[in-house]
Scaffold this motif. Structure first.
Motif, PDB file in Angstrom:
ATOM      1  N   UNK A   3      -1.075  10.728-112.955  1.00 58.15           N
ATOM      2  CA  UNK A   3      -0.812   9.331-113.258  1.00 58.15           C
ATOM      3  C   UNK A   3       0.432   8.810-112.557  1.00 58.15           C
ATOM      4  N   UNK A   4       1.345   9.719-112.216  1.00 58.65           N
ATOM      5  CA  UNK A   4       2.606   9.290-111.614  1.00 58.65           C
ATOM      6  C   UNK A   4       2.566   9.334-110.082  1.00 58.65           C
ATOM      7  N   UNK A   5       1.365   9.394-109.479  1.00 61.62           N
ATOM      8  CA  UNK A   5       1.258   9.403-108.029  1.00 61.62           C
ATOM      9  C   UNK A   5       1.831   8.106-107.447  1.00 61.62           C
ATOM     10  N   UNK A  10       0.173   9.381-101.973  1.00 61.75           N
ATOM     11  CA  UNK A  10      -1.180   9.147-101.469  1.00 61.75           C
ATOM     12  C   UNK A  10      -1.218   9.198 -99.949  1.00 61.75           C
ATOM     13  N   UNK A  11      -0.204   8.644 -99.304  1.00 62.78           N
ATOM     14  CA  UNK A  11      -0.144   8.676 -97.839  1.00 62.78           C
ATOM     15  C   UNK A  11      -0.050  10.107 -97.343  1.00 62.78           C
ATOM     16  N   UNK A  12       0.791  10.903 -97.981  1.00 58.29           N
ATOM     17  CA  UNK A  12       0.957  12.302 -97.549  1.00 58.29           C
ATOM     18  C   UNK A  12      -0.293  13.134 -97.819  1.00 58.29           C
ATOM     19  N   UNK A  13      -1.018  12.832 -98.887  1.00 56.87           N
ATOM     20  CA  UNK A  13      -2.208  13.605 -99.256  1.00 56.87           C
ATOM     21  C   UNK A  13      -3.461  13.178 -98.493  1.00 56.87           C
ATOM     22  N   UNK A  14      -3.450  11.977 -97.936  1.00 63.46           N
ATOM     23  CA  UNK A  14      -4.645  11.431 -97.279  1.00 63.46           C
ATOM     24  C   UNK A  14      -5.120  12.367 -96.175  1.00 63.46           C
ATOM     25  N   UNK A  15      -6.413  12.627 -96.159  1.00 64.84           N
ATOM     26  CA  UNK A  15      -7.028  13.475 -95.137  1.00 64.84           C
ATOM     27  C   UNK A  15      -8.309  12.818 -94.642  1.00 64.84           C
ATOM     28  N   UNK A  16      -8.648  13.104 -93.401  1.00 59.98           N
ATOM     29  CA  UNK A  16      -9.941  12.704 -92.854  1.00 59.98           C
ATOM     30  C   UNK A  16     -10.911  13.815 -93.248  1.00 59.98           C
ATOM     31  N   UNK A  17     -11.668  13.590 -94.315  1.00 57.63           N
ATOM     32  CA  UNK A  17     -12.441  14.662 -94.954  1.00 57.63           C
ATOM     33  C   UNK A  17     -13.736  14.925 -94.195  1.00 57.63           C
ATOM     34  N   UNK A 139      -6.673   4.131-101.914  1.00 58.08           N
ATOM     35  CA  UNK A 139      -7.227   4.044-103.268  1.00 58.08           C
ATOM     36  C   UNK A 139      -8.107   5.256-103.557  1.00 58.08           C
ATOM     37  N   UNK A 140      -8.858   5.709-102.556  1.00 57.35           N
ATOM     38  CA  UNK A 140      -9.717   6.877-102.731  1.00 57.35           C
ATOM     39  C   UNK A 140      -8.903   8.118-103.062  1.00 57.35           C
ATOM     40  N   UNK A 141      -7.776   8.298-102.379  1.00 58.68           N
ATOM     41  CA  UNK A 141      -6.916   9.448-102.682  1.00 58.68           C
ATOM     42  C   UNK A 141      -6.473   9.403-104.140  1.00 58.68           C
ATOM     43  N   UNK A 147     -12.553  10.625 -98.008  1.00 59.05           N
ATOM     44  CA  UNK A 147     -13.043   9.669 -97.022  1.00 59.05           C
ATOM     45  C   UNK A 147     -12.972  10.320 -95.646  1.00 59.05           C
ATOM     46  N   UNK A 148     -14.030  10.168 -94.875  1.00 58.99           N
ATOM     47  CA  UNK A 148     -14.038  10.666 -93.498  1.00 58.99           C
ATOM     48  C   UNK A 148     -14.509   9.567 -92.564  1.00 58.99           C
ATOM     49  N   UNK A 149     -13.726   9.254 -91.554  1.00 62.46           N
ATOM     50  CA  UNK A 149     -14.049   8.196 -90.588  1.00 62.46           C
ATOM     51  C   UNK A 149     -14.847   8.822 -89.455  1.00 62.46           C
ATOM     52  N   UNK A 150     -16.096   8.394 -89.299  1.00 62.99           N
ATOM     53  CA  UNK A 150     -16.966   8.912 -88.248  1.00 62.99           C
ATOM     54  C   UNK A 150     -16.850   8.013 -87.016  1.00 62.99           C
ATOM     55  N   UNK A 151     -16.504   8.598 -85.878  1.00 62.28           N
ATOM     56  CA  UNK A 151     -16.347   7.803 -84.651  1.00 62.28           C
ATOM     57  C   UNK A 151     -17.240   8.300 -83.521  1.00 62.28           C
ATOM     58  N   UNK A 152     -18.097   9.273 -83.793  1.00 61.94           N
ATOM     59  CA  UNK A 152     -19.020   9.783 -82.775  1.00 61.94           C
ATOM     60  C   UNK A 152     -20.359   9.049 -82.882  1.00 61.94           C
ATOM     61  N   UNK A 153     -20.384   7.810 -82.433  1.00 61.60           N
ATOM     62  CA  UNK A 153     -21.652   7.076 -82.428  1.00 61.60           C
ATOM     63  C   UNK A 153     -21.581   5.955 -81.403  1.00 61.60           C
ATOM     64  N   UNK A 154     -22.743   5.508 -80.961  1.00 62.81           N
ATOM     65  CA  UNK A 154     -22.846   4.336 -80.108  1.00 62.81           C
ATOM     66  C   UNK A 154     -23.012   3.115 -81.000  1.00 62.81           C
ATOM     67  N   UNK A 155     -22.218   2.094 -80.769  1.00 61.43           N
ATOM     68  CA  UNK A 155     -22.303   0.890 -81.603  1.00 61.43           C
ATOM     69  C   UNK A 155     -23.703   0.287 -81.644  1.00 61.43           C
ATOM     70  N   UNK A 156     -24.407   0.162 -80.497  1.00 62.48           N
ATOM     71  CA  UNK A 156     -25.752  -0.426 -80.563  1.00 62.48           C
ATOM     72  C   UNK A 156     -26.692   0.338 -81.485  1.00 62.48           C
TER      73      UNK A 156
END
Length: 214
Positions: A3-5, A10-17, A139-141, A147-156
């Motif tokens: 509760x005291x986070x 949160x910034x230090x704990x954040x990971x690209x999962x 907020x997720x942390x 949360x994992x940000x996927x960047x291996x894709x073609x936009x179209x």
């Protein structure tokens, strides 16, 4: 999460999962809290140029995951042997395992032709969408959600998969779901792809001072 986070915690704990998703699906009430946090981000001219496409259909997840796997293979094939060996054990997505994708989009025409603050810097709208992503992530942390940000894709490909209109651009596919834990060390550091730069190498006083690239 405790509760005291603080926001600094949160910034230090954040990971690209990637590998830590449990296979359970985030509940709607928690997901909507995360989306509410994202929707409260600051935006240029208060345009709120983002939308959030929630993807849970198993067929869509599998189709996108297969596309991501092919893009990963193409990237691996482009690497010299030493970098390919370093890259090989790195997992780059949790599309199926997370069970939920949140695609954050940017609408270039949101706010009309006269957006306060955008006249000289067109990219401020895109920057605003990225601020929404960061809000969601922190907020997720706090909720114990990965949360994992996927960047291996073609936009179209993604535009076609989700029927995204022409004036709307996908900015990120975020894998969102419960995790067993947050890794102590980010994967790209742990596997030796690239270390974190020390703060002093990134801080400049009064003017930009050229430095060796790290």
């Amino acid at each position: 999460m405790p509760d005291d986070m603080t926001v600094y915690d949160a910034i230090r704990m954040r990971r690209d999962v990637r590998a830590e998703f449990t296979g359970s699906t985030i509940t709607d009430d928690v997901l909507l809290r995360l989306l509410d946090a994202a929707h409260r981000a600051p935006s240029v001219g208060n345009t709120q140029p983002w939308d959030f496409v929630v993807v849970r259909d198993a067929g869509k997840l599998a189709k996108f995951a297969a596309h991501v796997a092919e893009q990963r293979r193409l990237f691996a094939d482009s690497l010299p042997a030493d970098r390919a060996a370093t890259f090989d054990p790195i997992k780059i997505d949790g599309v199926v395992e997370s069970g939920t994708g949140v695609v954050v989009t940017y609408s270039s025409d949101r706010g009309g032709p006269h957006v306060l603050g955008q006249r000289t810097i067109a990219d401020t709208g895109v920057f605003s969408a990225v601020l929404a992503i960061q809000n969601l992530w922190l907020a997720a942390v706090a909720e114990g959600i990965g949360v994992g940000w996927v960047s291996f894709y073609d936009e179209p490909f993604l535009v076609d998969l989700l029927r995204i209109p022409a004036a709307v651009r996908p900015i990120a596919w975020l894998c969102v779901g419960p995790v067993a834990e947050f890794a102590a060390t980010p994967d790209l550091e742990r596997f030796g792809w690239r270390p974190r730069r020390p703060l002093e190498s990134a801080v400049h006083w009064e003017e930009f001072a050229p430095r060796p690239q790290l």
